[in-house]
Design a protein around this motif. Structure first.
Motif, PDB file in Angstrom:
ATOM      1  N   LEU A 134       1.045  -1.745   0.278  1.00  0.00           N
ATOM      2  CA  LEU A 134       0.071   0.204  -0.099  1.00  0.00           C
ATOM      3  C   LEU A 134       1.126   0.841   0.009  1.00  0.00           C
ATOM      4  O   LEU A 134       0.346   2.298  -0.340  1.00  0.00           O
ATOM      5  N   GLN A 135       1.844   1.586   0.807  1.00  0.00           N
ATOM      6  CA  GLN A 135       2.942   2.069   0.746  1.00  0.00           C
ATOM      7  C   GLN A 135       4.022   2.635   0.036  1.00  0.00           C
ATOM      8  O   GLN A 135       4.356   3.892  -1.178  1.00  0.00           O
ATOM      9  N   LYS A 187      -0.346   7.154   8.757  1.00  0.00           N
ATOM     10  CA  LYS A 187      -1.841   7.858   7.735  1.00  0.00           C
ATOM     11  C   LYS A 187      -2.680   7.025   7.274  1.00  0.00           C
ATOM     12  O   LYS A 187      -2.952   7.124   6.275  1.00  0.00           O
ATOM     13  N   TYR A 188      -3.828   6.002   7.899  1.00  0.00           N
ATOM     14  CA  TYR A 188      -4.668   4.787   7.326  1.00  0.00           C
ATOM     15  C   TYR A 188      -5.663   5.570   7.617  1.00  0.00           C
ATOM     16  O   TYR A 188      -5.580   6.296   9.003  1.00  0.00           O
ATOM     17  N   LEU A 207      -9.173  -0.518   4.780  1.00  0.00           N
ATOM     18  CA  LEU A 207      -8.397   0.405   5.331  1.00  0.00           C
ATOM     19  C   LEU A 207      -7.999   0.986   3.931  1.00  0.00           C
ATOM     20  O   LEU A 207      -7.630   0.194   3.538  1.00  0.00           O
ATOM     21  N   SER A 208      -7.735   1.890   4.721  1.00  0.00           N
ATOM     22  CA  SER A 208      -7.247   3.092   2.986  1.00  0.00           C
ATOM     23  C   SER A 208      -5.752   4.000   3.514  1.00  0.00           C
ATOM     24  O   SER A 208      -5.782   4.329   4.260  1.00  0.00           O
ATOM     25  N   PHE A 209      -4.788   3.950   2.197  1.00  0.00           N
ATOM     26  CA  PHE A 209      -3.793   4.398   2.340  1.00  0.00           C
ATOM     27  C   PHE A 209      -3.572   5.153   1.118  1.00  0.00           C
ATOM     28  O   PHE A 209      -3.303   4.434   0.292  1.00  0.00           O
ATOM     29  N   LEU A 218      -6.833  -1.905   1.822  1.00  0.00           N
ATOM     30  CA  LEU A 218      -6.714  -3.627   2.061  1.00  0.00           C
ATOM     31  C   LEU A 218      -8.316  -3.467   2.453  1.00  0.00           C
ATOM     32  O   LEU A 218      -8.427  -3.161   3.734  1.00  0.00           O
ATOM     33  N   GLN A 219      -8.751  -4.468   2.428  1.00  0.00           N
ATOM     34  CA  GLN A 219     -10.444  -4.925   2.743  1.00  0.00           C
ATOM     35  C   GLN A 219     -10.714  -5.660   2.510  1.00  0.00           C
ATOM     36  O   GLN A 219     -10.566  -7.190   2.227  1.00  0.00           O
ATOM     37  N   PHE A 220     -11.715  -6.565   3.936  1.00  0.00           N
ATOM     38  CA  PHE A 220     -12.006  -7.675   4.840  1.00  0.00           C
ATOM     39  C   PHE A 220     -13.466  -8.171   3.497  1.00  0.00           C
ATOM     40  O   PHE A 220     -14.406  -7.162   3.789  1.00  0.00           O
TER      41      PHE A 220
END
Length: 328
Positions: A219-220, A249-250, A257-259, A264-266
């Motif tokens: 994600l980074q 900082k998410y 989770l968004s970045f 990132l999603q369940f």
């Protein structure tokens, strides 16, 4: 004897000690009181109690042990007075953090074989009756506990304390294998299509942590949509914990989770199979708990997948994952 136990516990300072088994054997109320006042009441560590303890403590019934897989605790108290299952003990041992303890509460080891275990009925073969209270299994288990020099044992008569420390020159944990796993997961997301990764190890070895670390790294450094699925949302607790730990900082909305422009999603298994949703990477945690036909459907639907699992504790589906899914 309890003062000796408390002194032994003070010597178990991480990271220089192993996960160990502590057996507290004796009368039911005495054993439970020792466990509660020593490990639960101080509230200095996270504790899971397996059994029906009356106080406000995190607890589950032994039959529901799979709901805790993927989580972590400092100590797991297995109250065998409420019923003992070897599969549950084996699986839950992997939820204990480094340096933690599994505390087994049971009758006197020489008398355990005569105890009326609530789980006794589940071990009686068809055609036999459950009125014979002699257990060859508990006789054998008690003998093995006595012979194991690494097990600490407390009774009203004595406290046997094994050495808690590993070699003193080991001052920091090694993450070499976990780093290799993280690199392999990232390679699935950035390399060629249709080259899935199967990540398998015993419980408590950091598989879910590796998934979370790799997801945060992706994600980074890239713009990715990463989906996560598992038999239960709680199974992915450690995965998301490590992802959040590494993302400065998410943003979190429900199970996502968004970045920056990545996420990132369940997604629950049934919803994932029924929808047309696509992703740059699919992470499947506790894959051996999922039926083989569902795993095969997911492998056809997504081109980049990481299957993460242990087969321990999944006697039926775990064997199917090992012998059917891997071959397919």
């Amino acid at each position: 004897m309890t003062s000796q136990l408390k002194h032994w516990l003070t010597t178990r300072q991480p990271p220089l000690c192993h996960r160990q088994l502590l057996v507290i054997s004796g009368e039911k109320d005495w054993a439970r009181d020792i466990a509660y006042t020593t490990f639960v009441q101080p509230k200095q560590s996270s504790v899971l109690w397996i059994g029906d303890h009356p106080s406000e403590v995190a607890k589950i019934q032994v039959k529901n042990y799979r709901t805790e897989l993927g989580r972590e605790y400092d100590h797991v108290i297995f109250d065998a007075f409420d019923g003992f299952r070897a599969n549950a003990a084996m699986a839950l041992s992997g939820t204990i953090r480094s340096g933690g303890l599994m505390i087994l509460l049971c009758p006197e080891l020489n008398e355990w074989k005569h105890y009326l275990d609530p789980e006794h009925i589940n071990r009686v073969s068809f055609g036999y009756r459950a009125d014979d209270l002699y257990s060859h299994f508990y006789h054998y288990l008690g003998q093995m506990i006595k012979k194991d020099d690494s097990v600490a044992m407390l009774s009203k008569q004595e406290f046997i304390s094994p050495s808690p420390a590993i070699h003193a020159n080991i001052t920091a944990p090694s993450f070499h294998q976990q780093n290799q796993a993280v690199e392999a997961i990232c390679k699935v997301a950035t390399g060629h299509n249709h080259r899935p990764l199967i990540l398998s190890a015993d419980r408590g070895r950091g598989k879910s942590s590796a998934l979370g670390i790799a997801a945060a790294k992706l994600l980074q450094t890239t713009t990715k949509k990463i989906l996560v699925t598992a038999p239960l949302l709680s199974t992915t607790e450690q995965l998301f914990h490590h992802a959040k730990r590494l993302l400065p900082k998410y943003q979190k909305v429900k199970n996502q989770l968004s970045f920056n422009d990545s996420s990132l999603q369940f997604v629950a298994l049934d919803k994932l199979l029924a929808s047309e949703e696509q992703a740059d990477l699919l992470l499947i945690d506790e894959a051996a708990a999922i039926p083989v036909n569902m795993l095969l459907s997911l492998s056809k639907k997504f081109s980049r997948i990481v299957f993460c699992t242990t087969i321990h504790g999944y006697e039926g589906s775990g064997r199917g994952f090992e012998f059917r899914f891997k071959k397919d």
